[in-house]
Write a protein that holds these residues in place. Structure first.
Motif, short mmCIF file in Angstrom:
data_model
loop_
_atom_site.label_atom_id
_atom_site.label_comp_id
_atom_site.label_asym_id
_atom_site.label_seq_id
_atom_site.Cartn_x
_atom_site.Cartn_y
_atom_site.Cartn_z
N GLU A 36 0.84 -1.23 0.10
CA GLU A 36 0.05 -0.17 -0.05
C GLU A 36 0.78 1.39 -0.02
O GLU A 36 0.52 2.59 -0.55
CB GLU A 36 -1.06 -0.06 1.29
N ASN A 37 2.09 1.34 0.33
CA ASN A 37 2.71 2.37 0.58
C ASN A 37 3.81 2.61 -0.62
O ASN A 37 4.57 3.53 -0.53
CB ASN A 37 3.78 2.35 2.04
N ILE A 38 3.60 1.71 -1.67
CA ILE A 38 4.21 2.20 -2.90
C ILE A 38 3.69 3.19 -3.73
O ILE A 38 2.44 2.99 -4.19
CB ILE A 38 4.40 0.78 -3.62
N GLU A 39 4.40 4.48 -3.68
CA GLU A 39 3.81 5.36 -4.71
C GLU A 39 4.81 5.49 -5.76
O GLU A 39 5.89 6.03 -5.56
CB GLU A 39 3.83 6.74 -3.92
N LEU A 40 4.40 5.05 -6.96
CA LEU A 40 5.11 5.10 -8.19
C LEU A 40 5.69 6.22 -8.60
O LEU A 40 6.77 6.71 -9.24
CB LEU A 40 4.60 4.22 -9.24
N GLU A 41 4.82 7.44 -8.23
CA GLU A 41 5.31 8.66 -8.59
C GLU A 41 6.38 9.26 -7.93
O GLU A 41 7.18 9.95 -8.41
CB GLU A 41 4.18 9.51 -8.60
N ASN A 42 6.54 8.98 -6.76
CA ASN A 42 7.48 9.46 -5.62
C ASN A 42 8.46 8.58 -5.47
O ASN A 42 8.96 8.74 -4.20
CB ASN A 42 6.73 10.20 -4.46
N LEU A 43 8.59 7.40 -5.94
CA LEU A 43 9.50 6.20 -5.47
C LEU A 43 11.03 6.67 -5.28
O LEU A 43 11.45 7.25 -6.57
CB LEU A 43 9.31 4.97 -6.33
N GLU A 44 11.52 6.69 -4.22
CA GLU A 44 12.91 6.93 -4.01
C GLU A 44 13.85 5.59 -4.07
O GLU A 44 14.86 5.55 -4.38
CB GLU A 44 13.19 7.95 -2.91
N LYS A 45 13.03 4.71 -3.14
CA LYS A 45 13.98 3.49 -2.98
C LYS A 45 12.99 2.49 -2.38
O LYS A 45 11.83 2.87 -1.96
CB LYS A 45 15.05 3.81 -1.97
N ILE A 46 13.42 1.21 -2.54
CA ILE A 46 12.63 0.04 -2.13
C ILE A 46 12.77 -0.16 -0.62
O ILE A 46 13.98 -0.03 -0.28
CB ILE A 46 13.06 -1.02 -3.13
N GLU A 47 11.88 -0.13 0.08
CA GLU A 47 11.91 -0.66 1.55
C GLU A 47 12.15 -2.06 1.71
O GLU A 47 12.69 -2.34 2.77
CB GLU A 47 10.75 -0.13 2.08
N ASN A 48 11.83 -2.94 1.09
CA ASN A 48 11.48 -4.27 1.47
C ASN A 48 11.59 -5.28 0.28
O ASN A 48 11.31 -4.69 -1.14
CB ASN A 48 10.63 -4.61 2.54
N ASN A 49 11.79 -6.78 0.50
CA ASN A 49 11.65 -7.69 -0.66
C ASN A 49 10.56 -7.67 -1.60
O ASN A 49 10.04 -7.89 -2.61
CB ASN A 49 11.89 -8.96 -0.31
N TYR A 50 9.28 -7.32 -0.44
CA TYR A 50 7.97 -7.51 -1.21
C TYR A 50 7.81 -6.39 -2.34
O TYR A 50 7.20 -6.84 -3.28
CB TYR A 50 7.02 -7.16 -0.08
N GLN A 51 8.13 -5.22 -1.90
CA GLN A 51 8.22 -4.03 -2.76
C GLN A 51 9.04 -4.31 -4.20
O GLN A 51 8.64 -4.10 -5.11
CB GLN A 51 8.85 -2.75 -2.39
N TYR A 52 10.05 -4.92 -3.90
CA TYR A 52 11.02 -5.42 -5.13
C TYR A 52 10.40 -6.29 -6.10
O TYR A 52 10.35 -6.08 -7.10
CB TYR A 52 12.31 -6.07 -4.40
N TYR A 53 9.79 -7.36 -5.30
CA TYR A 53 9.08 -8.22 -6.53
C TYR A 53 8.05 -7.72 -6.90
O TYR A 53 7.78 -8.14 -7.93
CB TYR A 53 8.90 -9.83 -5.52
N TYR A 54 7.25 -6.79 -6.32
CA TYR A 54 6.03 -6.12 -6.75
C TYR A 54 6.42 -5.49 -8.14
O TYR A 54 5.87 -5.48 -9.10
CB TYR A 54 5.49 -5.38 -5.88
N LEU A 55 7.61 -4.65 -7.87
CA LEU A 55 8.09 -3.86 -8.97
C LEU A 55 8.65 -4.93 -10.08
O LEU A 55 8.65 -4.22 -11.17
CB LEU A 55 9.29 -2.69 -8.45
#
Length: 142
Positions: A29-48
């Protein structure tokens, strides 16, 4: 046809996960593609990685595009191999990606940064694959 069943099962899993207090949805839920500066965890990594895969596959000029195009990613169990498959797609469809596509550049950059950080386990777990497919099937564009 089997990918459609995976998509349906995945949506059911997400719904049940949220009902029973799981963290699946919260991790994304906290992935904002517009303002993405860095990946916080593995979940966000695989999502992207899933989003990049879908975006790259959509560059195909084949008139009969199906989810069979994602087949090379389904049974990957190694994080390095998965990223190499994304590189292969990029190499195949790079001609179709505008040099000024800042969103694509940004997402690819943060994915590479996270991969190179050493935080990612070598093995791709089942839950990692769920996040990959969440990104892949997500209706949000890059």
């Amino acid at each position: 046809k089997s990918l459609k069943l995976i998509e349906i099962a995945f949506e059911s899993y997400k719904s049940l996960n949220k009902i029973f207090g799981g963290d699946f949805v919260e991790n994304l839920e906290n992935i904002e593609l517009e303002n993405l500066e860095k990946i916080e965890n593995n979940y966000q990594y695989y999502y992207l990685i899933g989003k990049l895969t879908r975006y790259l596959l959509e560059q195909s000029k084949t008139s009969d595009k199906t989810h069979a195009l994602v087949e090379p990613f389904i049974n990957v169990n190694n994080s390095k191999v998965l990223l190499e498959r994304v590189f292969e797609l990029f190499n195949k469809y790079k001609h179709a990606i505008d040099f000024k596509d800042e969103k694509f550049d940004k997402i690819f950059s943060v994915v590479l940064n996270y991969f190179n950080s050493g935080k990612l386990p070598e093995q791709v777990s089942k839950s990692d694959k769920f996040y990959f497919f969440e990104g892949y099937f997500s209706g949000r564009k890059l």
